[in-house]
Motif scaffolding. Sequence first.
Motif, PDB file in Angstrom:
ATOM      1  N   PHE A  26      12.204  17.826  17.143  1.00 26.07           N
ATOM      2  CA  PHE A  26      13.345  17.510  17.998  1.00 26.07           C
ATOM      3  C   PHE A  26      13.089  17.988  19.423  1.00 26.07           C
ATOM      4  N   ASP A  27      12.524  19.192  19.566  1.00 24.61           N
ATOM      5  CA  ASP A  27      12.207  19.715  20.895  1.00 24.61           C
ATOM      6  C   ASP A  27      11.221  18.811  21.619  1.00 24.61           C
ATOM      7  N   VAL A  28      10.219  18.303  20.886  1.00 22.90           N
ATOM      8  CA  VAL A  28       9.221  17.422  21.493  1.00 22.90           C
ATOM      9  C   VAL A  28       9.874  16.128  21.983  1.00 22.90           C
ATOM     10  N   VAL A  29      10.738  15.544  21.158  1.00 22.23           N
ATOM     11  CA  VAL A  29      11.432  14.308  21.541  1.00 22.23           C
ATOM     12  C   VAL A  29      12.313  14.544  22.752  1.00 22.23           C
ATOM     13  N   LEU A  30      13.063  15.652  22.737  1.00 23.58           N
ATOM     14  CA  LEU A  30      13.975  15.936  23.841  1.00 23.58           C
ATOM     15  C   LEU A  30      13.214  16.203  25.137  1.00 23.58           C
ATOM     16  N   MET A  31      12.142  16.976  25.062  1.00 22.71           N
ATOM     17  CA  MET A  31      11.338  17.241  26.253  1.00 22.71           C
ATOM     18  C   MET A  31      10.743  15.948  26.811  1.00 22.71           C
ATOM     19  N   TYR A  95      30.565  29.476  25.208  1.00 20.91           N
ATOM     20  CA  TYR A  95      29.287  28.755  25.259  1.00 20.91           C
ATOM     21  C   TYR A  95      29.340  27.624  26.283  1.00 20.91           C
ATOM     22  N   MET A  96      30.449  26.910  26.349  1.00 20.75           N
ATOM     23  CA  MET A  96      30.576  25.775  27.261  1.00 20.75           C
ATOM     24  C   MET A  96      30.462  26.188  28.724  1.00 20.75           C
ATOM     25  N   PHE A  97      30.745  27.461  29.009  1.00 21.49           N
ATOM     26  CA  PHE A  97      30.620  27.952  30.383  1.00 21.49           C
ATOM     27  C   PHE A  97      29.334  28.738  30.597  1.00 21.49           C
ATOM     28  N   SER A  98      28.437  28.735  29.606  1.00 17.28           N
ATOM     29  CA  SER A  98      27.129  29.357  29.799  1.00 17.28           C
ATOM     30  C   SER A  98      26.271  28.448  30.664  1.00 17.28           C
ATOM     31  N   PHE A  99      25.191  29.002  31.234  1.00 11.28           N
ATOM     32  CA  PHE A  99      24.369  28.246  32.181  1.00 11.28           C
ATOM     33  C   PHE A  99      23.797  26.982  31.558  1.00 11.28           C
ATOM     34  N   MET A 100      23.164  27.117  30.380  1.00  9.17           N
ATOM     35  CA  MET A 100      22.505  25.963  29.785  1.00  9.17           C
ATOM     36  C   MET A 100      23.510  24.900  29.335  1.00  9.17           C
ATOM     37  N   ALA A 101      24.687  25.323  28.870  1.00  7.28           N
ATOM     38  CA  ALA A 101      25.707  24.345  28.479  1.00  7.28           C
ATOM     39  C   ALA A 101      26.217  23.582  29.700  1.00  7.28           C
ATOM     40  N   LEU A 102      26.366  24.264  30.833  1.00  7.80           N
ATOM     41  CA  LEU A 102      26.782  23.584  32.062  1.00  7.80           C
ATOM     42  C   LEU A 102      25.706  22.612  32.539  1.00  7.80           C
ATOM     43  N   VAL A 103      24.438  22.983  32.371  1.00  6.30           N
ATOM     44  CA  VAL A 103      23.344  22.066  32.710  1.00  6.30           C
ATOM     45  C   VAL A 103      23.414  20.815  31.842  1.00  6.30           C
ATOM     46  N   ASP A 104      23.640  21.016  30.526  1.00 10.60           N
ATOM     47  CA  ASP A 104      23.758  19.872  29.619  1.00 10.60           C
ATOM     48  C   ASP A 104      24.918  18.963  30.019  1.00 10.60           C
ATOM     49  N   LYS A 146      17.166  20.982  31.985  1.00 13.24           N
ATOM     50  CA  LYS A 146      17.234  21.154  30.530  1.00 13.24           C
ATOM     51  C   LYS A 146      15.911  21.689  29.979  1.00 13.24           C
ATOM     52  N   VAL A 147      14.842  21.494  30.753  1.00 12.58           N
ATOM     53  CA  VAL A 147      13.530  21.995  30.331  1.00 12.58           C
ATOM     54  C   VAL A 147      13.521  23.515  30.242  1.00 12.58           C
ATOM     55  N   VAL A 148      14.381  24.187  31.028  1.00 10.95           N
ATOM     56  CA  VAL A 148      14.415  25.658  31.057  1.00 10.95           C
ATOM     57  C   VAL A 148      14.579  26.218  29.655  1.00 10.95           C
ATOM     58  N   ARG A 149      15.346  25.517  28.821  1.00  7.76           N
ATOM     59  CA  ARG A 149      15.602  26.000  27.460  1.00  7.76           C
ATOM     60  C   ARG A 149      14.311  26.100  26.646  1.00  7.76           C
ATOM     61  N   TYR A 150      13.308  25.303  27.005  1.00  8.62           N
ATOM     62  CA  TYR A 150      12.112  25.194  26.175  1.00  8.62           C
ATOM     63  C   TYR A 150      10.861  25.828  26.786  1.00  8.62           C
ATOM     64  N   VAL A 151      10.946  26.302  28.014  1.00  4.84           N
ATOM     65  CA  VAL A 151       9.780  26.887  28.676  1.00  4.84           C
ATOM     66  C   VAL A 151      10.015  28.383  28.840  1.00  4.84           C
ATOM     67  N   SER A 152       9.269  29.167  28.104  1.00  5.46           N
ATOM     68  CA  SER A 152       9.479  30.618  28.125  1.00  5.46           C
ATOM     69  C   SER A 152       9.192  31.210  29.499  1.00  5.46           C
ATOM     70  N   ALA A 153       8.222  30.623  30.237  1.00 10.35           N
ATOM     71  CA  ALA A 153       7.894  31.139  31.568  1.00 10.35           C
ATOM     72  C   ALA A 153       9.095  31.039  32.506  1.00 10.35           C
ATOM     73  N   LEU A 154       9.865  29.931  32.389  1.00 10.80           N
ATOM     74  CA  LEU A 154      11.049  29.780  33.231  1.00 10.80           C
ATOM     75  C   LEU A 154      12.128  30.778  32.841  1.00 10.80           C
ATOM     76  N   ARG A 155      12.220  31.085  31.537  1.00 15.64           N
ATOM     77  CA  ARG A 155      13.182  32.102  31.107  1.00 15.64           C
ATOM     78  C   ARG A 155      12.799  33.472  31.654  1.00 15.64           C
ATOM     79  N   ILE A 156      11.509  33.748  31.707  1.00 17.46           N
ATOM     80  CA  ILE A 156      11.040  35.019  32.263  1.00 17.46           C
ATOM     81  C   ILE A 156      11.398  35.110  33.746  1.00 17.46           C
ATOM     82  N   ILE A 157      11.201  34.013  34.488  1.00 16.56           N
ATOM     83  CA  ILE A 157      11.551  33.997  35.907  1.00 16.56           C
ATOM     84  C   ILE A 157      13.049  34.219  36.086  1.00 16.56           C
ATOM     85  N   GLY A 158      13.858  33.590  35.218  1.00 15.94           N
ATOM     86  CA  GLY A 158      15.306  33.802  35.276  1.00 15.94           C
ATOM     87  C   GLY A 158      15.669  35.247  35.035  1.00 15.94           C
TER      88      GLY A 158
END
Length: 281
Positions: A26-31, A95-104, A146-158
């Motif tokens: 699912f992650d591969v399809v979404l990315m 959850y709806m007011f979390s960063f990733m949910a707002l991005v979605d 939405k890619v931020v959810r799947y890239v650990s390097a971006l999470r580290i930068i955050g």
Amino acid sequence: MKRLQYFLYQILRVEEGPSRGLSFYFDVVLMSLILLNVLAIVLESVDSIYTPYKPWFQAFDLLSIVFFSAEYLLRVWTITCDPRYSHPVWGRLRYMFSFMALVDLLAILPFYVEGIVHLLGGARALGIDMRFLRILRVFRIVRLLKVVRYVSALRIIGNVFRSKKEELIISLVFILFILLIVSCMMYFVEHEAQPDQFSSIPATMWWGVATLTTVGYGDIYPITPMGKALGGVIAILGIGLFALPAGILAAGCADELQHHHRRQAAAGKECPHCGRPFDEH
């Protein structure tokens, strides 16, 4: 129903580790869909490509909206399986007011706003500026986040930005303070010689930004001897000034990477000595 909810939650959560379950595919399809959307947005700006294939672009956009909308709704429905959002009402709202949910949400919102406007008679009938709708179309680029959810390097930068936010804010305030001082000085030095270019302190601040960042566009520059001397000092000052936040971020990245390796080692995923995954040994 609970079993179905938990099953979908496991698929929607980000897959970590070497496993190849449904969540991974699912992650591969979404990315892939996210990256194709970004490519489509870029190609739409090329008239020779967009005009003959406009129906295909629109069909792909509609398909993406259906997929992203279903993903968003399923995430909101299944999020109560996460202990952090276990309450059926307040947990979902949090959850709806979390960063990733707002991005979605922002990734799909422009489509629905445009659809509602057209159903109500169009932007002109409602007195809505057409530029507003064009800006909404630009918001589709938010899908890339939405890619931020799947890239650990971006999470580290955050995490780095969150941990160093006080230092970054202080450095930003200091830079703005220096910008104001040098702009005021240059205004009083150059205003009489160039009243059109250095017409006010706010206008001079544009020169200050270009000089402190060492960009130097050349549209505004001092011509008096004192102005040139002051400009040279300010340009040299800018080299070290903007190294300050860069140094803060570099130190934060080093600290966060160390913490990341310690967490991975504690979880048994990385070697505590070399930092490489155990399955690569």
